[in-house]
Write an enzyme that holds these catalytic residues in place. Sequence first.
Site, PDB file in Angstrom:
ATOM      1  N   HIS A  25      36.393   3.586 103.202  1.00 51.11           N
ATOM      2  CA  HIS A  25      36.201   5.013 102.877  1.00 51.11           C
ATOM      3  C   HIS A  25      36.525   5.872 104.100  1.00 51.11           C
ATOM      4  CE1 HIS A  25      32.986   3.276 100.032  1.00 51.11           C
ATOM      5  NE2 HIS A  25      33.857   3.844  99.213  1.00 51.11           N
ATOM      6  N   LYS A  49      22.927   4.475  87.679  1.00 47.03           N
ATOM      7  CA  LYS A  49      23.457   3.400  88.519  1.00 47.03           C
ATOM      8  C   LYS A  49      22.427   3.049  89.585  1.00 47.03           C
ATOM      9  CE  LYS A  49      27.661   2.171  91.074  1.00 47.03           C
ATOM     10  NZ  LYS A  49      28.998   2.600  91.478  1.00 47.03           N
ATOM     11  N   ARG A  98      43.635   1.629  96.395  1.00 45.84           N
ATOM     12  CA  ARG A  98      43.679   0.412  97.209  1.00 45.84           C
ATOM     13  C   ARG A  98      44.633  -0.619  96.639  1.00 45.84           C
ATOM     14  NH1 ARG A  98      37.665  -0.793  96.539  1.00 45.84           N
ATOM     15  NH2 ARG A  98      38.246   0.252  94.635  1.00 45.84           N
ATOM     16  N   SER A 136      32.078  -1.637  98.375  1.00 49.44           N
ATOM     17  CA  SER A 136      30.681  -1.607  98.821  1.00 49.44           C
ATOM     18  C   SER A 136      29.917  -2.825  98.285  1.00 49.44           C
ATOM     19  CB  SER A 136      30.007  -0.320  98.341  1.00 49.44           C
ATOM     20  OG  SER A 136      30.699   0.793  98.844  1.00 49.44           O
TER      21      SER A 136
HETATM   22  N1  COA Z   1      37.614   1.591 100.646  1.00 53.45           N
HETATM   23  C1  COA Z   1      36.674   0.718 100.331  1.00 53.45           C
HETATM   24  N2  COA Z   1      36.041   0.710  99.149  1.00 53.45           N
HETATM   25  C2  COA Z   1      36.370   1.671  98.281  1.00 53.45           C
HETATM   26  C3  COA Z   1      37.345   2.629  98.554  1.00 53.45           C
HETATM   27  C4  COA Z   1      37.989   2.556  99.811  1.00 53.45           C
HETATM   28  N3  COA Z   1      38.935   3.392 100.153  1.00 53.45           N
HETATM   29  N4  COA Z   1      37.480   3.442  97.481  1.00 53.45           N
HETATM   30  C5  COA Z   1      36.608   3.000  96.580  1.00 53.45           C
HETATM   31  N5  COA Z   1      35.944   1.937  97.049  1.00 53.45           N
HETATM   32  C6  COA Z   1      34.956   1.117  96.356  1.00 53.45           C
HETATM   33  C7  COA Z   1      33.593   1.692  96.358  1.00 53.45           C
HETATM   34  O1  COA Z   1      32.864   1.249  97.475  1.00 53.45           O
HETATM   35  C8  COA Z   1      33.030   1.169  95.073  1.00 53.45           C
HETATM   36  O2  COA Z   1      32.587  -0.139  95.272  1.00 53.45           O
HETATM   37  P1  COA Z   1      31.453  -0.762  94.337  1.00 53.45           P
HETATM   38  O3  COA Z   1      31.897  -0.622  92.916  1.00 53.45           O
HETATM   39  O4  COA Z   1      31.428  -2.142  94.819  1.00 53.45           O
HETATM   40  O5  COA Z   1      30.219   0.022  94.646  1.00 53.45           O
HETATM   41  C9  COA Z   1      34.221   1.068  94.131  1.00 53.45           C
HETATM   42  O6  COA Z   1      35.340   1.035  94.999  1.00 53.45           O
HETATM   43  C10 COA Z   1      34.359   2.243  93.236  1.00 53.45           C
HETATM   44  O7  COA Z   1      34.188   3.385  94.035  1.00 53.45           O
HETATM   45  P2  COA Z   1      34.599   4.808  93.579  1.00 53.45           P
HETATM   46  O8  COA Z   1      35.960   4.770  93.065  1.00 53.45           O
HETATM   47  O9  COA Z   1      34.293   5.737  94.687  1.00 53.45           O
HETATM   48  O10 COA Z   1      33.704   5.017  92.349  1.00 53.45           O
HETATM   49  P3  COA Z   1      32.316   5.496  92.319  1.00 53.45           P
HETATM   50  O11 COA Z   1      31.727   4.961  91.090  1.00 53.45           O
HETATM   51  O12 COA Z   1      31.612   5.198  93.583  1.00 53.45           O
HETATM   52  O13 COA Z   1      32.537   7.076  92.198  1.00 53.45           O
HETATM   53  C11 COA Z   1      33.256   9.124  91.082  1.00 53.45           C
HETATM   54  C12 COA Z   1      33.407   7.626  91.240  1.00 53.45           C
HETATM   55  C13 COA Z   1      32.023   9.635  91.791  1.00 53.45           C
HETATM   56  C14 COA Z   1      34.444   9.793  91.725  1.00 53.45           C
HETATM   57  C15 COA Z   1      33.236   9.424  89.576  1.00 53.45           C
HETATM   58  O14 COA Z   1      32.341   8.526  88.962  1.00 53.45           O
HETATM   59  C16 COA Z   1      32.815  10.839  89.243  1.00 53.45           C
HETATM   60  O15 COA Z   1      33.535  11.769  89.509  1.00 53.45           O
HETATM   61  N6  COA Z   1      31.627  10.984  88.658  1.00 53.45           N
HETATM   62  C17 COA Z   1      31.092  12.291  88.260  1.00 53.45           C
HETATM   63  C18 COA Z   1      31.058  12.458  86.751  1.00 53.45           C
HETATM   64  C19 COA Z   1      32.343  13.027  86.245  1.00 53.45           C
HETATM   65  O16 COA Z   1      32.789  14.078  86.662  1.00 53.45           O
HETATM   66  N7  COA Z   1      32.932  12.321  85.290  1.00 53.45           N
HETATM   67  C20 COA Z   1      34.163  12.742  84.677  1.00 53.45           C
HETATM   68  C21 COA Z   1      35.332  12.355  85.512  1.00 53.45           C
HETATM   69  S1  COA Z   1      36.330  11.231  84.655  1.00 53.45           S
END
Ligand code: COA
Length: 168
Positions: A25, A49, A98, A136
């Site tokens: 990140h 979650k 990624r 994560s």
């Molecule tokens: N490096 C390392 N790990 C990464 C990464 C990076 N560059 N990018 C993402 N990840 C990992 C995260 O750690 C996470 O790991 P985990 O599943 O083991 O915990 C996984 O990839 C998914 O992460 P991310 O893509 O950030 O998803 P998220 O669930 O943490 O967050 C949101 C996603 C917050 C952007 C999205 O759910 C959201 O916008 N929610 C709000 C509700 C909404 O508006 N919904 C409508 C939109 S469709």
Amino acid sequence: MMINRKPVEKRAIYPGSFDPITNGHIDIILRGEKLFPRILIAVLENPKKETLFTTSERIEMIREIFKGHSGVEVKAFHGLLVEFARKNHARIVIRGLRVVSDFEYEFQMALMNKNLNSQIETFFVMPSAKYAFLSSSLVKEAYALGGRLDDLVPDVVEKRLYEKFRKT
Ligand code: COA
């Protein structure tokens, strides 16, 4: 030819759960800093979650990591990302891509956000190859099972993981 120059977008949002933030990140945020003068890290507060770290703990770690970076802010959010973006006067969302398997989910999310608010633009950033496998969950699993996290998370995160998993 006249070029219509619009003011540079000031603030980009980088949303995620950050449970916990990893060097993957951080790599994306540092790349984003080169493109946008202000980055707002939006930490998802999702009661559905189950997280290892509370929202406050996740925010504290991120603040500690970016304390010297005047252009980086951290806030919690819940509900729709586009609504949070609107309230914070941001139209740019940064996401990391990624691996190929990220693409479908990211594509759907970017289109959904665009559908919800046509002003929103998603910028995809290619992470460093050394973090392409990182997540994560993998960090938490490896650490809980006794693995080392060299160059995968900052010291402040490793210290917090130690307190959660190994401190007796
Ligand atoms: N490096 C390392 N790990 C990464 C990464 C990076 N560059 N990018 C993402 N990840 C990992 C995260 O750690 C996470 O790991 P985990 O599943 O083991 O915990 C996984 O990839 C998914 O992460 P991310 O893509 O950030 O998803 P998220 O669930 O943490 O967050 C949101 C996603 C917050 C952007 C999205 O759910 C959201 O916008 N929610 C709000 C509700 C909404 O508006 N919904 C409508 C939109 S469709």
